[in-house]
Scaffold this active site. Structure first.
Site, short mmCIF file in Angstrom:
data_model
loop_
_atom_site.label_atom_id
_atom_site.label_comp_id
_atom_site.label_asym_id
_atom_site.label_seq_id
_atom_site.Cartn_x
_atom_site.Cartn_y
_atom_site.Cartn_z
N LYS A 149 -9.85 -0.25 -3.57
CA LYS A 149 -10.00 -1.09 -1.83
C LYS A 149 -11.02 -1.20 -0.97
CE LYS A 149 -5.03 -1.35 -2.26
NZ LYS A 149 -3.72 0.16 -1.05
N ARG A 185 -7.52 13.35 3.88
CA ARG A 185 -7.46 11.80 4.23
C ARG A 185 -8.68 11.29 4.53
NH1 ARG A 185 -5.11 7.88 1.98
NH2 ARG A 185 -4.33 5.72 3.24
N SER A 216 0.73 -3.11 4.65
CA SER A 216 -0.60 -2.07 4.86
C SER A 216 -0.56 -1.39 5.86
CB SER A 216 -1.51 -2.07 4.06
OG SER A 216 -2.21 -0.77 4.52
N PHE A 249 -8.27 -1.64 6.83
CA PHE A 249 -9.71 -1.67 6.29
C PHE A 249 -8.54 -2.42 5.25
CE2 PHE A 249 -8.35 2.13 4.06
CZ PHE A 249 -7.87 2.17 2.26
N ASP A 250 -7.69 -2.37 4.35
CA ASP A 250 -6.91 -2.31 3.22
C ASP A 250 -6.32 -4.76 3.80
OD1 ASP A 250 -5.64 -2.87 0.93
OD2 ASP A 250 -3.97 -1.14 1.89
N ASP A 282 0.95 -1.27 -0.56
CA ASP A 282 -0.13 0.23 -0.02
C ASP A 282 0.96 0.62 0.38
OD1 ASP A 282 -2.34 1.13 0.38
OD2 ASP A 282 -1.23 1.68 2.51
N THR A 312 1.27 3.89 3.97
CA THR A 312 2.79 2.60 4.46
C THR A 312 3.98 3.16 4.11
OG1 THR A 312 0.28 1.26 4.20
CG2 THR A 312 2.30 0.34 3.87
N SER A 353 -1.75 0.24 -4.87
CA SER A 353 -2.89 1.72 -4.29
C SER A 353 -3.95 2.40 -5.22
CB SER A 353 -1.30 2.86 -4.81
OG SER A 353 -2.18 3.60 -4.04
N ASN A 354 -4.63 2.63 -4.26
CA ASN A 354 -5.46 3.36 -5.24
C ASN A 354 -5.22 4.21 -6.25
OD1 ASN A 354 -7.65 2.23 -3.78
ND2 ASN A 354 -8.22 3.52 -2.51
N ASN A 367 -2.80 0.48 6.72
CA ASN A 367 -4.49 0.69 6.72
C ASN A 367 -4.87 -1.22 7.38
OD1 ASN A 367 -4.63 3.91 5.94
ND2 ASN A 367 -4.27 2.34 3.99
C1 LAC Z 1 -3.39 3.31 -0.76
C2 LAC Z 1 -4.51 3.80 -0.34
C3 LAC Z 1 -5.64 3.58 0.46
O1 LAC Z 1 -2.09 3.86 -1.35
O2 LAC Z 1 -3.73 3.77 1.16
O3 LAC Z 1 -4.19 2.47 -1.76
#
Ligand code: LAC
Length: 228
Positions: free
Chosen positions: A151, A41, A175, A179-180, A10, A14, A118-119, A177
């Site tokens: 994601k 964010r 990650s 949720f990820d 991520d 991260t 990544s997003n 995160n």
């Molecule tokens: C990304 C975000 C979720 O890099 O942090 O995908």
């Protein structure tokens, strides 16, 4: 020595610090800078979840722009179009966390395959990777833009595994995160949670993964140890 793995990183939170943009915001917003950075964010992530729920896709650049406007509105600040453009450009120059350069080098030396998942749009990620010196050691960039959903849709993780030419169970998402992490494990991937705040606060939608580290240097050591 570690058993070589495919690691999908991520990016925001991260590898690079999105809240670090508060330093840039201070010039425009003074004391409100940190609050704007945090709201920016939060809204950015919320918008990705909501778009995916609505089965609508707008890319991460659009999402980041809209969420910045919302964060500014929350504190009642209006900025010129030029200042907004500058802030958006700063998003491609976010600073990497202190452990990232050494951690990635060690992981690469241990023979792991390193990728970004990544997003961010491919354009954002290419620029960021260049500015933050992530590529090399990172070889591949996988963006959710390729599947037009965010994601933690399982489509994202399954697509990444396909791009890395491995079954999902042979790719480990790294990650900060939760949720990820939960999303990747739900899709059948392995995961490592980088607990950047260091207080062990995961979330309650799933269990923390077996691998919890505080830095990428620690991750390299953990993977070495896991192989013993
Ligand atoms: C990304 C975000 C979720 O890099 O942090 O995908």
């Amino acid at each position: 020595m570690a058993i070589p793995e495919a690691l999908a990183f991520d990016v925001y939170g991260t590898l690079v610090d999105p809240i670090g943009i508060a330093a840039e915001l201070e010039r425009h917003a003074g004391d409100a800078a940190r609050r704007i950075a945090e709201t920016w964010r939060q809204k950015q992530i919320e918008y990705t979840f909501r778009l995916s729920m609505m089965e609508r896709y707008e890319d991460f650049e659009w999402v980041t722009h809209r969420s910045l406007h919302q964060a500014l509105a929350v504190v009642g600040l209006e900025l010129s179009a030029g200042a907004v453009d500058e802030l958006m450009a700063s998003y491609d120059r976010l600073q990497r966390f202190d452990d990232v350069a050494e951690g990635l080098d060690r992981l690469r030396e241990a023979g792991h395959t390193l990728a970004i998942l990544s997003n961010g749009t491919p354009r954002m990620l290419e620029r960021l990777a260049l500015n933050a010196g992530l590529r090399p050691p990172i070889e591949e960039i996988v963006s959710v833009d390729e599947v037009r959903v965010y994601k933690p849709s399982p489509r994202v993780y399954l697509h990444a595994a396909e791009r890395l030419r491995r079954p999902p169970g042979e790719v480990r998402l790294v990650s900060s995160n939760p949720f990820d992490v939960v999303g990747a494990e739900t899709a059948g991937m392995r995961a490592a949670w980088v607990d950047r705040s260091g207080v062990g606060l995961f979330d309650t939608l799933g269990e923390p993964p077996r691998m919890v580290v505080r830095s990428l240097v620690e991750l390299a050591a953990e993977l070495d140890r896991a192989a013993v």
